[in-house]
Design an enzyme around this catalytic site. Structure first.
Site, PDB file in Angstrom:
ATOM      1  N   GLY A  95       0.851  -1.060   0.025  1.00 35.00           N
ATOM      2  CA  GLY A  95      -0.028  -0.071   0.147  1.00 35.00           C
ATOM      3  C   GLY A  95       0.998   1.152  -0.092  1.00 35.00           C
ATOM      4  N   GLY A 124      -5.999 -22.708  11.443  1.00 32.24           N
ATOM      5  CA  GLY A 124      -6.808 -23.247  10.409  1.00 32.24           C
ATOM      6  C   GLY A 124      -7.342 -21.900   9.310  1.00 32.24           C
ATOM      7  CB  ILE A 153      -1.179 -17.834   6.925  1.00 38.20           C
ATOM      8  CG1 ILE A 153      -1.367 -16.424   6.080  1.00 38.20           C
ATOM      9  CG2 ILE A 153       0.333 -17.889   7.284  1.00 38.20           C
ATOM     10  CD1 ILE A 153      -1.175 -15.078   6.607  1.00 38.20           C
ATOM     11  NE  ARG A 212     -13.254 -18.258  12.583  1.00 35.41           N
ATOM     12  CZ  ARG A 212     -13.248 -17.040  12.947  1.00 35.41           C
ATOM     13  NH1 ARG A 212     -14.351 -16.464  13.038  1.00 35.41           N
ATOM     14  NH2 ARG A 212     -12.205 -16.545  13.448  1.00 35.41           N
ATOM     15  CG  ASP A 238      -2.315  -6.588   5.636  1.00 33.60           C
ATOM     16  OD1 ASP A 238      -3.276  -6.479   5.003  1.00 33.60           O
ATOM     17  OD2 ASP A 238      -1.568  -7.361   5.976  1.00 33.60           O
ATOM     18  CG  HIS A 241     -13.803 -30.345 -24.594  1.00 37.34           C
ATOM     19  ND1 HIS A 241     -14.338 -30.767 -23.434  1.00 37.34           N
ATOM     20  CD2 HIS A 241     -13.357 -31.264 -25.278  1.00 37.34           C
ATOM     21  CE1 HIS A 241     -14.087 -32.175 -23.541  1.00 37.34           C
ATOM     22  NE2 HIS A 241     -13.660 -32.315 -24.772  1.00 37.34           N
ATOM     23  CD  GLU A 265     -14.853 -28.471 -21.006  1.00 38.38           C
ATOM     24  OE1 GLU A 265     -15.455 -28.376 -22.022  1.00 38.38           O
ATOM     25  OE2 GLU A 265     -14.100 -29.575 -20.864  1.00 38.38           O
TER      26      GLU A 265
HETATM   27  P1  FAD Z   1       2.852  -4.402   4.391  1.00 34.79           P
HETATM   28  O1  FAD Z   1       3.139  -5.158   3.176  1.00 34.79           O
HETATM   29  O2  FAD Z   1       3.095  -5.385   5.752  1.00 34.79           O
HETATM   30  O3  FAD Z   1       4.011  -3.397   4.541  1.00 34.79           O
HETATM   31  C1  FAD Z   1       4.110  -2.806   5.677  1.00 34.79           C
HETATM   32  C2  FAD Z   1       5.765  -2.029   5.610  1.00 34.79           C
HETATM   33  O4  FAD Z   1       5.824  -1.018   6.793  1.00 34.79           O
HETATM   34  C3  FAD Z   1       6.475  -3.199   6.259  1.00 34.79           C
HETATM   35  O5  FAD Z   1       7.612  -3.283   5.043  1.00 34.79           O
HETATM   36  C4  FAD Z   1       7.153  -2.898   7.503  1.00 34.79           C
HETATM   37  O6  FAD Z   1       8.560  -3.255   7.594  1.00 34.79           O
HETATM   38  C5  FAD Z   1       6.884  -1.297   7.337  1.00 34.79           C
HETATM   39  N1  FAD Z   1       6.689  -0.654   8.786  1.00 34.79           N
HETATM   40  C6  FAD Z   1       6.071  -1.013   9.828  1.00 34.79           C
HETATM   41  N2  FAD Z   1       6.115  -0.282  10.956  1.00 34.79           N
HETATM   42  C7  FAD Z   1       6.855   1.048  10.325  1.00 34.79           C
HETATM   43  C8  FAD Z   1       7.213   2.013  10.975  1.00 34.79           C
HETATM   44  N3  FAD Z   1       6.921   2.392  12.241  1.00 34.79           N
HETATM   45  N4  FAD Z   1       8.284   2.760  10.281  1.00 34.79           N
HETATM   46  C9  FAD Z   1       8.665   2.483   9.108  1.00 34.79           C
HETATM   47  N5  FAD Z   1       8.222   1.139   8.300  1.00 34.79           N
HETATM   48  C10 FAD Z   1       7.269   0.483   9.163  1.00 34.79           C
HETATM   49  N6  FAD Z   1      -2.035 -11.401   0.090  1.00 34.79           N
HETATM   50  C11 FAD Z   1      -2.380 -11.784  -0.941  1.00 34.79           C
HETATM   51  O7  FAD Z   1      -3.088 -10.853  -1.877  1.00 34.79           O
HETATM   52  N7  FAD Z   1      -2.191 -13.062  -1.895  1.00 34.79           N
HETATM   53  C12 FAD Z   1      -1.446 -13.755  -1.027  1.00 34.79           C
HETATM   54  O8  FAD Z   1      -1.005 -14.843  -1.535  1.00 34.79           O
HETATM   55  C13 FAD Z   1      -0.883 -13.535   0.004  1.00 34.79           C
HETATM   56  N8  FAD Z   1       0.002 -14.436   0.786  1.00 34.79           N
HETATM   57  C14 FAD Z   1       0.478 -13.933   2.198  1.00 34.79           C
HETATM   58  C15 FAD Z   1       1.099 -15.121   2.858  1.00 34.79           C
HETATM   59  C16 FAD Z   1       1.732 -14.632   3.763  1.00 34.79           C
HETATM   60  C17 FAD Z   1       2.445 -15.552   4.767  1.00 34.79           C
HETATM   61  C18 FAD Z   1       1.130 -13.656   4.797  1.00 34.79           C
HETATM   62  C19 FAD Z   1       1.821 -13.293   6.017  1.00 34.79           C
HETATM   63  C20 FAD Z   1       0.440 -12.523   3.985  1.00 34.79           C
HETATM   64  C21 FAD Z   1      -0.122 -12.729   2.731  1.00 34.79           C
HETATM   65  N9  FAD Z   1      -0.756 -11.885   2.177  1.00 34.79           N
HETATM   66  C22 FAD Z   1      -1.335 -12.020   0.685  1.00 34.79           C
HETATM   67  C23 FAD Z   1      -1.268 -10.507   2.643  1.00 34.79           C
HETATM   68  C24 FAD Z   1      -0.264  -9.416   2.170  1.00 34.79           C
HETATM   69  O9  FAD Z   1       1.010  -9.744   2.234  1.00 34.79           O
HETATM   70  C25 FAD Z   1      -0.642  -8.038   2.871  1.00 34.79           C
HETATM   71  O10 FAD Z   1      -2.137  -7.871   2.589  1.00 34.79           O
HETATM   72  C26 FAD Z   1       0.073  -6.665   2.020  1.00 34.79           C
HETATM   73  O11 FAD Z   1       1.474  -7.198   2.457  1.00 34.79           O
HETATM   74  C27 FAD Z   1      -0.368  -5.590   2.902  1.00 34.79           C
HETATM   75  O12 FAD Z   1       0.022  -4.463   2.579  1.00 34.79           O
HETATM   76  P2  FAD Z   1       0.459  -3.406   3.363  1.00 34.79           P
HETATM   77  O13 FAD Z   1       1.045  -2.446   2.542  1.00 34.79           O
HETATM   78  O14 FAD Z   1      -0.818  -3.099   4.087  1.00 34.79           O
HETATM   79  O15 FAD Z   1       1.704  -3.687   4.424  1.00 34.79           O
END
Ligand code: FAD
Length: 462
Positions: free
Chosen positions: A16, A181, A184, A210, A309, A446, A451
């Site tokens: 993000g 469950g 992840i 769930r 997130d 097919h 399909e």
């Molecule tokens: P993040 O990508 O978590 O980025 C947040 C960043 O902020 C991090 O780099 C962190 O180091 C930094 N940060 C935190 N606090 C500070 C601070 N105070 N100062 C400076 N930097 C800071 N999503 C999918 O769509 N498909 C998938 O297959 C999928 N698989 C996943 C598998 C696993 C094991 C996990 C854990 C997650 C998975 N996700 C998947 C979810 C996805 O990774 C997250 O939804 C996504 O990364 C969220 O993006 P974000 O920008 O909100 O946060």
């Protein structure tokens, strides 16, 4: 208006944060960004990408076995070199980290390495890894700090690992216990089973996954068991001890015991809000820690925004990216000739990379019944053509849920090979409001599993 050095300062360089910084800069905004870890965040470093790479790796195991039915004679049983897999993954992730850094440099975003903290609604303090602090003023501040794995307190909780640790385990565990469950936990169970570990998955509820369609949950659990993952529901851990040889001994609440080399706790994630200065500033948070925001991702403090997130809506990378685009449009105006985007959380497709994987979009059967009352369910489960020769007993499930009043398809689910790839296309149809009649009028490709979605004629439940 005060004269700030930045129009936008982003804390967090994950999915993000990078998207918001890059597109805000493209609209002419002066942007700064602090990232305390490696660029790309969870998805790139310890989430979607390494997980999918390991899932590809794990699928070879069944490929080697199934190849025999197609006449391939593999002279020696293949063995996995875990160190090679880890090294190749690490190299690819480092390449991606560089690409993300490059995106910031090319967009002329001021990129700072360090922990960001809000001092007030327009000032961020960044503490670099060597302890030096700098202050940055901004018209708008975006918190995009993501989430972090959550392990509950219990005797022995310090003996477990989280998903963050799984990609770089020093040794591939011979016996792995996964607790949790959710998607992840289930993915990790399938992946490490494919890579060669003996895997037990413990979940304290009635059924894994769930929130997904009930039939999808049960079907996936059965298929995972058939593949060799020992899925145990209604199983709750009481304590974990370390034996002298390093074995983790788990005692369940019903007294049962099991031993593992590694215990993975995949019991949910929490918003990353530690030491951000939110309380002092009065940024409203839910009990879970997630930051509360409105439809423009504005927090309770004017000038401060949050998305991805850390707001705990739908924790998926494409959702964080879409939210970032909505925020950029809101703060700096839409791209020329376009109107400002809004966020729509309906019909967001998603996949679970279990073996076999799940692809899903829209409502589950129960949710659809609650929302629409009268629904029609069309379903089929079958042995895919590939497995007529492979010897695998894996089956595929396809399922459509139709609102009886409008004939609109309101839910589409698949458990089977390439489910994520297949459902992405159908998600466009659902977004466009496709009806069952339009599905029926579509000619199939097919022979494919996909399909089946356009040839489901017999209603299973009305
Ligand atoms: P993040 O990508 O978590 O980025 C947040 C960043 O902020 C991090 O780099 C962190 O180091 C930094 N940060 C935190 N606090 C500070 C601070 N105070 N100062 C400076 N930097 C800071 N999503 C999918 O769509 N498909 C998938 O297959 C999928 N698989 C996943 C598998 C696993 C094991 C996990 C854990 C997650 C998975 N996700 C998947 C979810 C996805 O990774 C997250 O939804 C996504 O990364 C969220 O993006 P974000 O920008 O909100 O946060």
């Amino acid at each position: 208006m005060a004269d700030h050095t930045h129009d936008l300062f982003v804390i967090g360089g994950g999915s993000g944060g990078v998207r918001a910084a890059r597109f805000a800069a493209q609209r002419g905004a002066r942007v700064g960004m602090a990232e305390s870890g490696r660029m790309g965040g969870t998805c790139v470093n310890v989430g979607c990408i390494p997980k999918k790479l390991y899932s590809y790796g794990a699928h070879y195991a069944e490929g080697f076995t199934e190849a025999a039915g197609y006449g391939w004679e593999i002279a020696q049983p293949p063995t996995l070199n875990w160190a090679t897999l880890k090294a190749n993954r690490a190299k690819e992730i480092t390449r991606l980290n560089g690409i993300y850094e490059g995106l910031m440099t090319n967009a002329q975003v001021l990129r700072l390495q360090g922990h960001g903290r809000l001092l007030d609604a327009h000032t961020v303090e960044v503490t670099s890894d060597d302890g030096k602090t700098t202050r940055h003023s901004a018209r708008h501040i975006l918190i995009a700090t993501g989430g972090t794995p959550f392990v509950p307190e219990f005797p022995g909780c310090d003996l477990v690992v989280t998903s963050d640790d799984m990609f770089d385990l020093p040794v591939l565990p011979r016996r792995l216990v996964v607790v949790g469950g959710g998607y992840i936990g289930c993915e990790m169970a399938s992946i490490f089973h494919g890579l060669g570990a003996e895997v037990t998955l413990l979940y304290r509820g009635e059924q894994i996954l769930r929130g997904f369609d009930e039939e999808v949950r049960a079907f996936t659990a059965d298929e995972m068991c058939k593949h060799g993952v020992d899925v145990r529901v209604n199983a709750d851990v009481a304590r974990i001890e370390a034996l002298p040889d390093g074995t983790r001994r788990l005692t369940l609440k019903d007294g049962a015991q099991l031993d593992a080399d590694v215990v993975l706790y995949a019991t949910g994630r929490r918003a990353n809000v530690r030491n951000l200065g939110l309380e002092a500033l009065g940024v409203r948070q839910a009990e879970s820690g997630a930051i509360e925001v409105d439809e423009h991702f504005a927090t309770s403090v004017p000038g401060v925004y949050a998305l991805g997130d850390v707001v705990g809506r739908m924790e998926l990378t494409p959702v964080a990216l879409a939210e970032a685009m909505v925020l950029v449009d809101h703060l700096f105006g839409p791209a020329p000739g376009q109107s400002a985007r809004t966020m729509d959380y309906d019909n967001i497709p998603t996949a679970v990379f279990t073996h076999p994987p799940i692809g899903t979009v829209g409502l589950g059967e129960q949710q659809a019944r609650e929302r629409f009352g009268a629904i029609q369910v069309f379903r089929g489960d079958f042995k895919p053509l590939k497995h007529t020769l492979s010897g695998s007993s894996e089956r595929t499930l396809v399922k459509l849920i139709v609102d009886a009043a409008s004939d609109r398809v309101v839910g589409l689910h698949m458990v089977g090979a390439d489910a994520g790839e297949i459902v992405q296309g159908f998600a466009v149809a659902l977004k466009c409001g496709a009806t069952k009649a339009q599905f029926d009028a579509t000619i199939g490709i097919h022979p494919t599993s996909a399909e089946e979605f356009v040839t489901l004629r017999t209603m299973a439940r009305g």
